[in-house]
Design an enzyme around this catalytic site. Structure first.
Site, PDB file in Angstrom:
ATOM      1  N   VAL A  70       0.818  -1.226   0.000  1.00 20.12           N
ATOM      2  CA  VAL A  70       0.000   0.000   0.000  1.00 20.12           C
ATOM      3  C   VAL A  70       0.851   1.276   0.000  1.00 20.12           C
ATOM      4  O   VAL A  70       0.357   2.349  -0.330  1.00 20.12           O
ATOM      5  CB  VAL A  70      -0.985   0.041   1.198  1.00 20.12           C
ATOM      6  CG1 VAL A  70      -1.968  -1.107   1.137  1.00 20.12           C
ATOM      7  CG2 VAL A  70      -0.254   0.069   2.540  1.00 20.12           C
ATOM      8  N   TYR A 161       1.961   4.664  16.360  1.00 20.60           N
ATOM      9  CA  TYR A 161       0.686   4.041  15.965  1.00 20.60           C
ATOM     10  C   TYR A 161      -0.473   4.998  16.266  1.00 20.60           C
ATOM     11  O   TYR A 161      -1.314   5.260  15.402  1.00 20.60           O
ATOM     12  CB  TYR A 161       0.496   2.720  16.703  1.00 20.60           C
ATOM     13  CG  TYR A 161      -0.775   1.994  16.321  1.00 20.60           C
ATOM     14  CD1 TYR A 161      -0.850   1.263  15.145  1.00 20.60           C
ATOM     15  CD2 TYR A 161      -1.911   2.055  17.132  1.00 20.60           C
ATOM     16  CE1 TYR A 161      -2.019   0.605  14.779  1.00 20.60           C
ATOM     17  CE2 TYR A 161      -3.082   1.403  16.777  1.00 20.60           C
ATOM     18  CZ  TYR A 161      -3.125   0.672  15.599  1.00 20.60           C
ATOM     19  OH  TYR A 161      -4.293   0.028  15.231  1.00 20.60           O
ATOM     20  N   LYS A 165      -2.990   6.762  13.425  1.00 16.89           N
ATOM     21  CA  LYS A 165      -4.441   6.561  13.386  1.00 16.89           C
ATOM     22  C   LYS A 165      -5.173   7.879  13.630  1.00 16.89           C
ATOM     23  O   LYS A 165      -6.243   8.126  13.058  1.00 16.89           O
ATOM     24  CB  LYS A 165      -4.853   5.494  14.402  1.00 16.89           C
ATOM     25  CG  LYS A 165      -4.367   4.094  14.051  1.00 16.89           C
ATOM     26  CD  LYS A 165      -4.984   3.573  12.742  1.00 16.89           C
ATOM     27  CE  LYS A 165      -4.605   2.131  12.466  1.00 16.89           C
ATOM     28  NZ  LYS A 165      -5.250   1.586  11.248  1.00 16.89           N
TER      29      LYS A 165
END
Ligand SMILES: NC(=O)c1ccc[n+]([C@@H]2O[C@H](COP(=O)([O-])OP(=O)(O)OC[C@H]3O[C@@H](n4cnc5c(N)ncnc54)[C@H](O)[C@@H]3O)[C@@H](O)[C@H]2O)c1
Length: 249
Positions: A70, A161, A165
């Site tokens: 991705v 992380y 997000k």
């Protein structure tokens, strides 16, 4: 919308799933297949044995798997261009690496996490939205995290992380404004779900949560499939919390 059709029915829909070899991705693929979708699955690893066969056995549609990282914009664009019309996409690929920002290689962890968790969905949204808007219909269902709200509930939750997000939740609202009215862009924010991502976690950490257990991958797949369906026609830029009450707002 065709009034004869059930609003969550995905038959006739072509649904792309990223991170399709992971816990939540596989659950989403299985459910969307059962709901009648033709799937375009993608991941940076080959599908686990039996996945494509199970999917083929669960519906009469043709399902496709394409290897793709991705992070690689050119690969993502080639995949989307080659696959023809895509009605809905579940942008789910992500990583969670346990690094502390004092670690010597933390900068690499930050860059990798941002590239996969944030730039990955950007690459797919940029490749898919023009076609969806031109077709007058589309759905993007993005997988965020409760960590975007809480900063990571547990002591070990990594800063890179939570930050990736948080940015993804903001990106969802940005995309939603620009994709509407033809395309609905929304996000599901899971709490701790029993996949390999929480393999190291102690279930005891859930004991004070209203639903005191890890979620199951299917419990994230259900709302993702809903957000991919014609039934989500007036849901625009929403964050759907799927965390057993770990975070209430
Ligand atoms: N499991 C949890 O507790 C939890 C909680 C909140 C959010 N999430 C999110 O849910 C999503 C799915 O996670 P999961 O729990 O199924 O984990 P998982 O590790 O089982 O699945 C993640 C998938 O993403 C793929 N992936 C990783 N890097 C990639 C890349 N560069 N290109 C293409 N694919 C890549 C992996 O190969 C894997 O199949 C992630 O975005 C994750 O952040 C998970």
């Amino acid at each position: 919308m065709d009034v004869e059709r059930l609003p969550y029915d995905l038959s006739g829909q072509r649904v792309l799933v990223t991170g399709a070899c992971g816990g939540i991705g596989q659950a989403a693929a299985r459910l969307c297949a059962r709901l009648g979708a033709e799937l375009i699955l993608t991941d940076c690893v080959v599908p686990p044995g039996g996945l494509m066969e199970t999917l083929a056995g669960s519906s009469s549609r043709d399902h496709h798997f394409v290897l793709c990282d991705v992070r690689n914009r050119a690969e993502v664009e080639a995949l989307c261009a080659a696959q023809g019309p895509i009605h809905a996409a579940i942008l789910n690929a992500g990583i969670y690496t346990l690094k502390d920002w004092e670690d010597a290689d933390w900068d690499e962890a930050l860059g990798e996490t941002m590239d996969i968790n944030l730039a990955g969905p950007v690459n797919f949204a940029r490749a898919l939205l023009p076609g969806m808007k031109a077709a007058g219909y589309g759905r993007l269902a993005i997988v965020g995290s409760v960590a975007a709200h809480t900063g990571g509930s547990f002591a070990h939750a990594p800063v890179h992380y939570a930050a990736s997000k948080g940015a993804l939740h903001s990106l969802t609202r940005w995309l939603a404004r620009r994709a509407a009215p033809e395309v609905m862009v929304n996000l599901v924010a899971p709490g701790a779900i029993a996949t390999r991502m929480v393999a190291m976690a102690d279930p005891a950490m859930m004991q004070n949560v209203p639903v005191p257990r890890f979620g199951r991958p299917e419990e994230v797949a259900w709302p993702l499939a809903f957000l991919c369906s014609p039934g989500a026609s007036f849901i625009c830029g929403a964050t759907l919390d799927v965390n057993g009450g770990a975070y209430l707002r």
